[in-house]
Write a protein that holds these residues in place. Structure first.
Motif, PDB file in Angstrom:
ATOM      1  N   LEU A 211     -41.253  66.454  94.387  1.00 31.19           N
ATOM      2  CA  LEU A 211     -40.315  65.328  94.362  1.00 31.19           C
ATOM      3  C   LEU A 211     -39.010  65.668  93.643  1.00 31.19           C
ATOM      4  N   ALA A 214     -36.984  67.954  95.958  1.00 32.31           N
ATOM      5  CA  ALA A 214     -36.394  67.234  97.090  1.00 32.31           C
ATOM      6  C   ALA A 214     -35.219  66.372  96.642  1.00 32.31           C
ATOM      7  N   ALA A 215     -35.339  65.752  95.456  1.00 36.67           N
ATOM      8  CA  ALA A 215     -34.237  64.940  94.938  1.00 36.67           C
ATOM      9  C   ALA A 215     -33.024  65.810  94.617  1.00 36.67           C
ATOM     10  N   ALA A 230     -33.454  70.402  89.496  1.00 34.73           N
ATOM     11  CA  ALA A 230     -34.843  70.018  89.747  1.00 34.73           C
ATOM     12  C   ALA A 230     -35.638  69.995  88.444  1.00 34.73           C
ATOM     13  N   GLY A 261     -40.608  59.861  92.217  1.00 36.96           N
ATOM     14  CA  GLY A 261     -40.398  59.311  93.551  1.00 36.96           C
ATOM     15  C   GLY A 261     -39.195  58.394  93.613  1.00 36.96           C
ATOM     16  N   TYR A 264     -36.171  60.488  93.810  1.00 34.43           N
ATOM     17  CA  TYR A 264     -36.030  61.007  95.168  1.00 34.43           C
ATOM     18  C   TYR A 264     -35.423  59.958  96.108  1.00 34.43           C
ATOM     19  N   SER A 267     -31.834  59.466  95.407  1.00 35.86           N
ATOM     20  CA  SER A 267     -31.068  60.621  95.873  1.00 35.86           C
ATOM     21  C   SER A 267     -30.879  60.578  97.380  1.00 35.86           C
TER      22      SER A 267
END
Length: 279
Positions: A211, A214-215, A230, A261, A264, A267
């Motif tokens: 997560l 990905a963000a 990250a 989450g 994410y 973002s």
């Protein structure tokens, strides 16, 4: 503000240990998650997080909830699934993702069966979901050691990993040992999942890995910035999740993953590199 954000860590040693564990996990898991993302192997982390369960279950049978036994068992099981999936891919017509899915499902079912038949519901919940608030000195030492090994591993593998992510043909033409690099990277993934399940459980360990990566992808354009961001998102998620779990008596692992989450989802909307509103 002090009572909300600082007092829990100033007053309670178990909160300080949990925060240090989140820091170590952030340092180790962030680069692993970023490279899984860049290599289009995001779901591999989830598969391997389930794959460590039977080894952890066998370690639980032999040593109870002792960290060394469960950690070593999880490492052996995770590496076994990674190697067997790789062999099946090379020797059969099935793709790697299909083989990983098959082996992780077998491992998950086997691990749940072992713990259910030889333990209790409490034991099963502890292994599946963990408890970062229960991290002791031995667990903290193992998590920190894995984070250190991960950083050393990436220092050695960084250039071939980057080459394999963006131009695998060049790595093969230059005589790079692509298969060896891939296996070493899988070993780092398994190691960090073993560290993560000590704090977050086998079902939640991959959350702090994928997560934040990905963000961060929605904000950073260059790889060093992506890895650093990250790590910061993972650490912030751990800190805020711990505070929320302490204040509202929530389970710590899911709280941390839900905060990650939320980062994410925000973002996805507001990220300056491909975010929905930006596009």
């Amino acid at each position: 503000m002090y009572d909300l954000w600082i007092a829990p860590f100033a007053d309670y040693a178990f909160m300080r240990r949990a925060l240090v564990a989140c820091l170590a996990l952030s340092v180790g898991c962030a680069p692993v998650g970023v490279f899984l993302l860049l290599r289009r192997m995001s779901l591999l982390g989830d598969a391997l997080s389930h794959a460590v369960l039977p080894g952890a279950a066998v370690g639980f049978l032999l040593g109870g909830l002792a960290l060394p036994a469960m950690g070593l068992g999880g490492l052996v099981a995770g590496m076994a699934v990674a190697v067997l999936s790789g062999l099946a891919t090379r020797l059969t017509a099935l793709r790697e993702d299909a083989n990983f899915a098959a082996f992780y499902l077998i491992s998950l079912a086997l691990g749940v069966m072992i713990i259910s038949t030889h333990g209790s519901t409490v034991d099963l919940m502890h292994v599946l979901f963990g408890s970062v608030l229960a991290v002791d000195a031995a667990s903290l030492t193992l998590i920190a050691a894995i984070a250190s090994v991960t950083l050393a591993g990436f220092a050695l593998l960084y250039r071939p990993l980057v080459a394999e992510c963006f131009d695998p043909g060049f790595l093969r033409a230059a005589g790079g040992a692509g298969a060896l690099v891939h296996l070493a990277f899988l070993a780092l993934v398994v190691l960090n999942l073993v560290a993560g399940f000590q704090a977050l459980g086998t079902l939640m360990a991959v959350g702090l890995m994928m997560l934040p990566a990905a963000a961060a992808r929605m904000w950073a354009r260059h790889l060093p910035g992506l890895i650093g961001l990250a790590g910061l998102i993972a650490l912030a998620s751990g800190y805020v999740g711990l505070v929320l779990s302490f204040r509202f008596e929530l389970p710590s692992g899911p709280a941390i993953v839900l905060v990650a989450g939320a980062a994410y989802l925000l973002s996805l909307l507001f990220g300056r590199v491909g975010g929905a509103l930006r596009r």
